[in-house]
Write an enzyme that holds these catalytic residues in place. Structure first.
Site, mmCIF file in Angstrom:
data_model
loop_
_atom_site.group_PDB
_atom_site.id
_atom_site.type_symbol
_atom_site.label_atom_id
_atom_site.label_comp_id
_atom_site.label_asym_id
_atom_site.label_seq_id
_atom_site.Cartn_x
_atom_site.Cartn_y
_atom_site.Cartn_z
ATOM 1 C CG ASP A 1 -7.701 -8.603 -1.442
ATOM 2 O OD1 ASP A 1 -8.374 -8.115 -0.518
ATOM 3 O OD2 ASP A 1 -6.581 -8.158 -1.798
ATOM 4 C CG ASN B 1 -12.434 0.162 2.527
ATOM 5 O OD1 ASN B 1 -13.219 -0.232 3.366
ATOM 6 N ND2 ASN B 1 -11.155 0.362 2.782
ATOM 7 N NE ARG C 1 -9.406 -1.053 -8.586
ATOM 8 C CZ ARG C 1 -9.959 -1.057 -9.795
ATOM 9 N NH1 ARG C 1 -10.893 -0.168 -10.095
ATOM 10 N NH2 ARG C 1 -9.594 -1.932 -10.713
ATOM 11 C CG LEU C 2 -13.717 -7.240 -6.495
ATOM 12 C CD1 LEU C 2 -13.197 -8.282 -7.468
ATOM 13 C CD2 LEU C 2 -15.094 -7.673 -5.995
ATOM 14 C CE LYS C 3 -4.614 -7.863 -6.806
ATOM 15 N NZ LYS C 3 -3.265 -7.633 -6.244
ATOM 16 C CE1 TYR D 1 -4.454 -5.090 16.150
ATOM 17 C CE2 TYR D 1 -6.801 -5.181 15.686
ATOM 18 C CZ TYR D 1 -5.581 -4.556 15.543
ATOM 19 O OH TYR D 1 -5.490 -3.418 14.801
ATOM 20 C CG ASP E 1 -7.259 -5.829 4.648
ATOM 21 O OD1 ASP E 1 -7.495 -5.871 5.879
ATOM 22 O OD2 ASP E 1 -7.133 -4.756 4.019
ATOM 23 C CB THR F 1 -2.248 25.833 -3.700
ATOM 24 O OG1 THR F 1 -2.221 27.163 -3.200
ATOM 25 C CG2 THR F 1 -3.150 24.983 -2.807
#
Length: 243
Positions: A6, A9, A11-13, A91, A100, A175
């Site tokens: 998976d 943008n 990182r991955l697993k 869609y 995903d 702030t």
């Protein structure tokens, strides 16, 4: 062994499965030389590689190049579909939906056919609603926490603050507090809307995944934490395609 990935943008697993059991898993960063740390010892035993990704074309090609060097087994990317197993994509241009989202919905559909909401809190936050008939009712895409921090840092340069993942939603008195509490306040408002919409649609379960899932749950999103939901859906689809 079957390797499932998976890739978001940044990182991955990944997980390795054999005889229906997960034998190894891990996480990595797409831009690193080895985006799947810990995988090399299993390379010779890999017999299938399935990928769900929303990464840019450049990052996807880099990942596929790494996988080609890792194993002789060709990697296959799985994308969104108009329908599968009773789950129907809202869609009309289904191929434009992030893979995903589709895989997370399918992973949820397998065990929650009474209707559900999927909240994926990653670089972007996606919210998708599916009723008990398997109809995807549509969803939302919102900026994620890190994206909002980055926007305030880069597009409003005079707002100086240190990003903190706080759960405090009261008015800030500096702030830094105004930014950090403000983003928590914004997430809290989203959570209220998710609850309201789930009730309006008669959806029983809220499934939460993604890197910021714990934060949303900490802010009061009452849901089932499913960190591997995308991989669950990807695994099921890849197995169905292979049978």
């Amino acid at each position: 062994m079957k390797l499932y990935i998976d890739a978001g943008n940044t990182r991955l697993k990944w997980c390795l499965e054999e005889a229906g059991e997960t034998v190894a898993s891990g996480a990595g960063v797409l831009d690193e030389e080895n985006p799947l740390p810990g995988i090399t010892g299993f390379a010779s035993r890999i017999r299938r590689i399935a990928v769900s990704t929303v990464a840019s074309e450049e990052k996807r090609e880099r990942l596929l190049g790494y996988l080609a060097g890792l194993s002789n087994v060709p990697a296959r990317c799985y994308w969104s579909e108009p329908e599968r197993g009773g789950l129907q994509n809202a869609y009309s241009d289904f191929d434009r939906m992030g893979a995903d989202r589709w895989h997370a919905m399918y992973g949820a559909w397998i065990g929650h056919k009474q209707g559900f909401v999927v909240v994926d809190a990653g670089s972007a936050v996606t919210v998708d609603f599916v009723d008990q008939c398997g109809r995807h009712l549509g969803g939302y895409i919102l900026p994620g926490l890190k994206m909002m921090f980055r926007s305030l840092k880069t597009d409003a340069a005079r707002i100086g603050f240190d990003p903190e993942q706080v759960l405090e939603t009261g008015p800030g008195k500096s702030t830094g507090e105004c930014v950090n509490h403000g983003l928590a306040w914004l997430s809290d408002a989203m959570i209220v809307r998710i609850r309201r919409d789930a009730q309006a649609f008669g959806l029983a379960d809220v499934l939460v995944t993604g890197g910021d899932a714990d934060r949303l749950i900490g802010l009061g999103l009452s849901g089932i934490h499913r960190p591997d939901l995308v991989l669950t859906g990807l695994r099921a689809i890849a197995d169905e395609e292979a049978s």
